[in-house]
Design an enzyme around this catalytic site. Sequence first.
Site, short mmCIF file in Angstrom:
data_model
loop_
_atom_site.label_atom_id
_atom_site.label_comp_id
_atom_site.label_asym_id
_atom_site.label_seq_id
_atom_site.Cartn_x
_atom_site.Cartn_y
_atom_site.Cartn_z
N THR A 1 25.00 26.03 -19.74
CA THR A 1 26.36 25.51 -19.99
C THR A 1 26.43 24.73 -21.31
OG1 THR A 1 26.90 25.43 -17.66
CG2 THR A 1 28.13 23.95 -19.07
N GLY B 1 23.98 30.90 -17.29
CA GLY B 1 22.67 30.74 -16.66
C GLY B 1 21.71 31.75 -17.24
N GLY C 1 17.88 19.12 -13.45
CA GLY C 1 17.17 18.47 -14.54
C GLY C 1 15.84 17.85 -14.17
N ASP D 1 30.84 23.89 -3.44
CA ASP D 1 30.16 23.97 -4.72
C ASP D 1 30.98 24.75 -5.74
OD1 ASP D 1 27.89 23.41 -6.27
OD2 ASP D 1 27.15 25.44 -5.99
N GLY E 1 20.62 21.63 -15.45
CA GLY E 1 19.76 22.52 -14.66
C GLY E 1 18.76 23.31 -15.50
N GLY F 1 25.37 20.59 -16.52
CA GLY F 1 24.54 21.10 -17.61
C GLY F 1 23.06 20.78 -17.61
N LYS G 1 25.16 30.63 -0.45
CA LYS G 1 26.40 31.05 0.21
C LYS G 1 26.47 32.56 0.47
CE LYS G 1 29.24 31.48 -3.91
NZ LYS G 1 30.43 30.98 -4.61
N SER H 1 0.87 -1.19 0.00
CA SER H 1 0.00 0.00 0.00
C SER H 1 0.90 1.23 0.00
CB SER H 1 -0.92 -0.02 1.21
OG SER H 1 -0.26 0.58 2.30
N ARG H 2 0.43 2.25 -0.70
CA ARG H 2 1.28 3.43 -0.85
C ARG H 2 1.66 4.02 0.49
NH1 ARG H 2 -1.46 6.60 -5.90
NH2 ARG H 2 -1.75 4.74 -7.13
N CYS I 1 20.20 26.55 -16.53
CA CYS I 1 21.61 26.42 -16.87
C CYS I 1 21.78 26.51 -18.38
CB CYS I 1 22.07 25.06 -16.37
SG CYS I 1 23.60 24.53 -17.05
P1 5GP Z 1 17.12 22.44 -11.51
O1 5GP Z 1 16.61 21.63 -10.37
O2 5GP Z 1 16.58 23.84 -11.50
O3 5GP Z 1 16.95 21.78 -12.83
O4 5GP Z 1 18.70 22.55 -11.32
C1 5GP Z 1 19.27 23.12 -10.17
C2 5GP Z 1 20.78 23.10 -10.31
O5 5GP Z 1 21.23 23.84 -11.47
C3 5GP Z 1 21.52 23.78 -9.18
O6 5GP Z 1 21.52 23.01 -7.99
C4 5GP Z 1 22.89 23.99 -9.78
O7 5GP Z 1 23.70 22.83 -9.72
C5 5GP Z 1 22.58 24.25 -11.25
N1 5GP Z 1 22.66 25.68 -11.56
C6 5GP Z 1 22.11 26.72 -10.89
N2 5GP Z 1 22.39 27.89 -11.50
C7 5GP Z 1 23.16 27.60 -12.57
C8 5GP Z 1 23.79 28.39 -13.59
O8 5GP Z 1 23.65 29.60 -13.66
N3 5GP Z 1 24.53 27.70 -14.50
C9 5GP Z 1 24.68 26.36 -14.45
N4 5GP Z 1 25.46 25.77 -15.37
N5 5GP Z 1 24.07 25.57 -13.54
C10 5GP Z 1 23.33 26.20 -12.60
#
Ligand code: 5GP
Length: 341
Positions: A185, A288, A218, A125, A180, A178, A76, A25-26, A183
């Site tokens: 990147t 970003g 992601g 980080d 996010g 990459g 931070k 059950s859930r 993101c």
């Molecule tokens: P989400 O859950 O929104 O898909 O991804 C969150 C994650 O994206 C963050 O925890 C971090 O690792 C990454 N992230 C946040 N801001 C930036 C950004 O400006 N550039 C890149 N490359 N990654 C980001």
Amino acid sequence: MRIDNEPKLDFDDVLIRPKRSEAPSRASIVLQREYRFLNSEATWKGIPIVASNMDTVGTMAMAEALGPEMMTCLHKHYSEGRLVDFFKNAVHRASTFFTLGIKDEEFEKLRTVKTKVDLRFICVDAANGYTRYFVERVKRIRETFPQLTIMAGNVATPDMVQELLISGAADIVKIGIGPGSVCTTRLMTGVGYPQLSAIIECADAAHGLRGHVCADGGCRSPGDVVKAFAAGADFVMLGGMLAGVDECEGEWAEKEGKRVALAFYGMSSRKALDKYSGGRRDYRACEGREIEIQYKGPVKETIQEITGGIRSACAYVGATRLKDLSKCTTFVICSRPTGKD
Ligand code: 5GP
């Protein structure tokens, strides 16, 4: 130049095959996990969902709402004073990460806060966790504070997971280059790794050493969170999915005195760089972007949707505990992206 011909998968490339089972059950499915960390030897028990250390999401209000059962990586940019006040409360300490980057001044801030309160978890980080400098910094933190539980990242391949667990003496490695939601990147650099495969490969490497991984980035739906756990993630970190809830900080668009949307942006976006780093440096591209996220109400509601999705998935594959989800999972590769209905 080399080409790796093995197909690599993203969340959208797969679904989880339902299985005949004594469907539990859930309500009885256990979502709590209990971990003993490799290098700090500390233990933690809870539902392993982590709010990202982005400045809109990794807030003290988020830590208060999610803790102690779920975790938050504070961003931070809080002052030393606020951090000390916050961590004086033992309840929050048990589920909240202090975040720092790799600058000397950030290390000094950690040292100062640590002398005043008993921190348990920190997150080191860096956008690029592949540099020797990064590994050296993690190692130095471990040597200075042997009992801290250290999460370090981001990386996306097993070689670097092993390097951070062994040479850097991290406890949890954060996985994601990459994926996010804000993101860029992959667009700006062409660098990245499909996130589902990254989790599968990195979890395998970490678990072989008794280390842990946190899948970061992601996840756009509860189903993606399920897939991340099913792929072997010990923790799943969320940014965009937790953006727009009451506990977020930042610029809210309002209509008739009520919140309607939050400005959500990457921590390397122009907006964040302008806010915290005095603008973009010439040699560094913004990686970003900024988007608007609809107001979602209290975070508890979003969390309920996610935990409901996980419970249901466990029932579909016959897992009585989140711990068993991965071994009960068969992913099927789909010819068209699964995305949302
Ligand atoms: P989400 O859950 O929104 O898909 O991804 C969150 C994650 O994206 C963050 O925890 C971090 O690792 C990454 N992230 C946040 N801001 C930036 C950004 O400006 N550039 C890149 N490359 N990654 C980001």
